[in-house]
Enzyme design. Structure first.
Site, mmCIF file in Angstrom:
data_model
loop_
_atom_site.group_PDB
_atom_site.id
_atom_site.type_symbol
_atom_site.label_atom_id
_atom_site.label_comp_id
_atom_site.label_asym_id
_atom_site.label_seq_id
_atom_site.Cartn_x
_atom_site.Cartn_y
_atom_site.Cartn_z
ATOM 1 N N GLY A 164 -5.778 4.059 -4.471
ATOM 2 C CA GLY A 164 -4.345 3.889 -4.211
ATOM 3 C C GLY A 164 -4.035 2.468 -3.818
ATOM 4 O O GLY A 164 -4.858 1.570 -4.007
ATOM 5 N N ASN A 165 -2.835 2.251 -3.310
ATOM 6 C CA ASN A 165 -2.466 0.899 -2.867
ATOM 7 C C ASN A 165 -1.508 0.996 -1.685
ATOM 8 O O ASN A 165 -1.155 2.091 -1.251
ATOM 9 C CB ASN A 165 -1.878 0.104 -4.034
ATOM 10 C CG ASN A 165 -0.621 0.754 -4.576
ATOM 11 O OD1 ASN A 165 0.377 0.864 -3.886
ATOM 12 N ND2 ASN A 165 -0.690 1.222 -5.819
ATOM 13 N N ARG A 166 -1.085 -0.158 -1.190
ATOM 14 C CA ARG A 166 -0.357 -0.187 0.074
ATOM 15 C C ARG A 166 1.157 -0.048 -0.068
ATOM 16 O O ARG A 166 1.882 -0.173 0.917
ATOM 17 C CB ARG A 166 -0.672 -1.505 0.798
ATOM 18 C CG ARG A 166 -2.090 -1.551 1.317
ATOM 19 C CD ARG A 166 -2.434 -2.914 1.865
ATOM 20 N NE ARG A 166 -1.397 -3.415 2.752
ATOM 21 C CZ ARG A 166 -1.328 -4.678 3.167
ATOM 22 N NH1 ARG A 166 -2.213 -5.543 2.774
ATOM 23 N NH2 ARG A 166 -0.359 -5.053 3.972
ATOM 24 N N SER A 167 1.654 0.232 -1.248
ATOM 25 C CA SER A 167 3.117 0.334 -1.394
ATOM 26 C C SER A 167 3.661 1.493 -0.561
ATOM 27 O O SER A 167 3.176 2.623 -0.641
ATOM 28 C CB SER A 167 3.484 0.537 -2.861
ATOM 29 O OG SER A 167 4.861 0.782 -2.979
#
Ligand code: PMT
Length: 405
Positions: free
Chosen positions: A206-209
């Protein structure tokens, strides 16, 4: 700043308490002016305690202070929540038969109405005409939320949540002309949040958005009159924006399918989502265990480039005249600075406009503020000043308007 919170006589008057609190907690000086009927729902003492200021409904209280003129003249912002059908009718006519309507006549600052009423009242031609009059007079009248109303009925007419009213009010303090009705009749698709690519039942890439930037775009576009579909991946807990159709997805492939479905014939697509470029090639049915059989390497497969795919679909005539806006979350490295990479990305993706965010500790991802640059396919470049994500959204939408067919 000096904020006047006007409260109309509807059941949603209790939500004005949370709004008043939000303003006082953020350092604003708040003066609450209810109508007489609002006091049937919430007592004067509640508003006095929350604002720390005296509360009156009448122009005949404190007469030597001339409150019916002074409060409006000195205000930096007037917010009416809930704005009932009756209160908006009186305001549209320019009546001054209580302290609140008199204040509305003398205010020269931004005025924000947050309507709340039953769907039939909201859709009645008289209310529609009053809303148009108030907008023509320069006020911002929010689109109400849809949902459960008093009793068992549901539909448009619900008061937007206090946090949403607070967010738009704060935007008007940052930029009084941020919410023109220049997207009326337009259909806009906005993506937000991060995608999650499963590896096994427990883990994902995943990512930090957080979704905050995409939600701010959806909120501002809807309040500028657009019909908005917000396709949201993983986000922090965010309240759904009022008057926006919300579609939830998890993976990049699901996002691609949802964008394909909604983008055809849309006036604009704005890709603020942070999309995973790769996904694990194999998704394990059971949790991957440590030990003898643990993998040394996790093979990855490339995800579709949704933004570039939209541009191809438009070129091939499968989309329509849709304006296409990309976002770029960039860092500089030994091969170039943020803008060098962003210019190359714009050329690669082929979209009409690229919003560039320099990312790094405490920047762009997760936080409530943002800044960056706007790169146009025509070679134009401009800076986006630091401010709330709603402010940045309003600037991006300004740049979108001339691209709409
Ligand atoms: O959500 P927040 O916490 O508020 O943070 C906001 C944000 C930083 C995520 C947002 O402002 C932002 O910059 N979004 C784009 C992040 C990103 O994925 O950038 P990118 O450079 O990897 O992708 C460029 C563009 O291509 C983006 O419009 C992206 O949606 C799109 N893309 C990327 C990969 C892919 N496979 N398909 C795509 O369509």
């Amino acid at each position: 700043m000096r904020i006047v919170v006007g409260v109309g006589g509807g059941i949603a008057a209790y939500k004005a308490c949370a709004l008043v609190r939000r303003f006082t907690e953020t350092g604003h000086q708040v003066r609450v002016i209810p109508t007489e009927s609002a006091l049937q729902f919430v007592g004067k003492a509640t508003f006095e305690a929350l604002s720390g200021q005296p509360v009156s409904t009448s122009v005949f209280t404190d007469v030597p202070e001339v409150p019916h003129v002074r409060i409006g003249q000195e205000a930096d912002l007037v917010v009416i929540a809930p704005a009932t059908a009756d209160l908006m009718a009186r305001a549209a006519q320019g009546r001054a038969d209580d302290l609140l309507t008199a204040t509305l006549l003398t205010a020269r600052c931004p005025v924000l109405f947050a309507p709340a009423m039953h769907t039939e009242m909201w859709e009645h031609p008289a209310t529609v005409a009053n809303v148009a009059t108030l907008r023509a007079h320069g006020a911002t009248v929010m689109e109400p939320a849809s949902g459960r109303l008093t009793g068992t009925d549901t539909g448009p007419g619900r008061l937007p949540e206090p946090e949403e009213i607070f967010g738009l009010a704060s935007l008007l303090l940052e930029r009084p002309d941020a919410l023109p009705r220049d997207l009326e009749g337009r259909r806009v698709i906005i993506t937000a949040g991060g995608t999650r690519e499963p590896l096994d039942p427990v883990r994902f890439l995943g990512n930090r958005s957080s979704g905050k930037q995409g939600y701010a775009l959806a909120r501002v576009a809807a309040q500028r009159g657009a019909s908005v579909t917000l396709i949201a991946g993983n986000t922090v807990e965010l309240a759904p924006p009022a008057a926006v159709d919300l579609v939830h997805i998890t993976t990049a492939e699901q996002l691609a399918t949802a964008v394909d479905k909604h983008a055809v014939g849309a006036d604009a697509v704005i890709m603020a989502a942070a999309v995973a470029d790769f996904r694990p090639t194999n998704v394990a049915a059971a949790k991957i265990k440590k030990g003898a059989n643990e993998p040394d390497v996790i093979p990855l497969t490339k995800n579709p480039d949704i933004l570039a795919g939209l541009v191809t679909a438009r070129t091939e005539g499968r989309l329509g005249d849709t304006a296409i806006v990309g976002f770029a979350a960039e860092t500089g490295d030994e091969n170039g600075d943020v803008l060098t990479h962003a210019r190359a990305k714009l050329a690669r993706k082929g979209c009409d406009l690229l919003v560039v965010n320099a990312v790094g500790e405490g920047k762009a991802f997760e936080v409530d503020t943002n800044d960056g640059w706007l790169l146009g396919a025509d070679g134009t470049e401009s800076a986006l000043d630091h401010g709330s994500k709603a402010l940045l959204a309003s600037r991006v939408l300004d740049a979108l308007i001339p691209l709409l067919h």
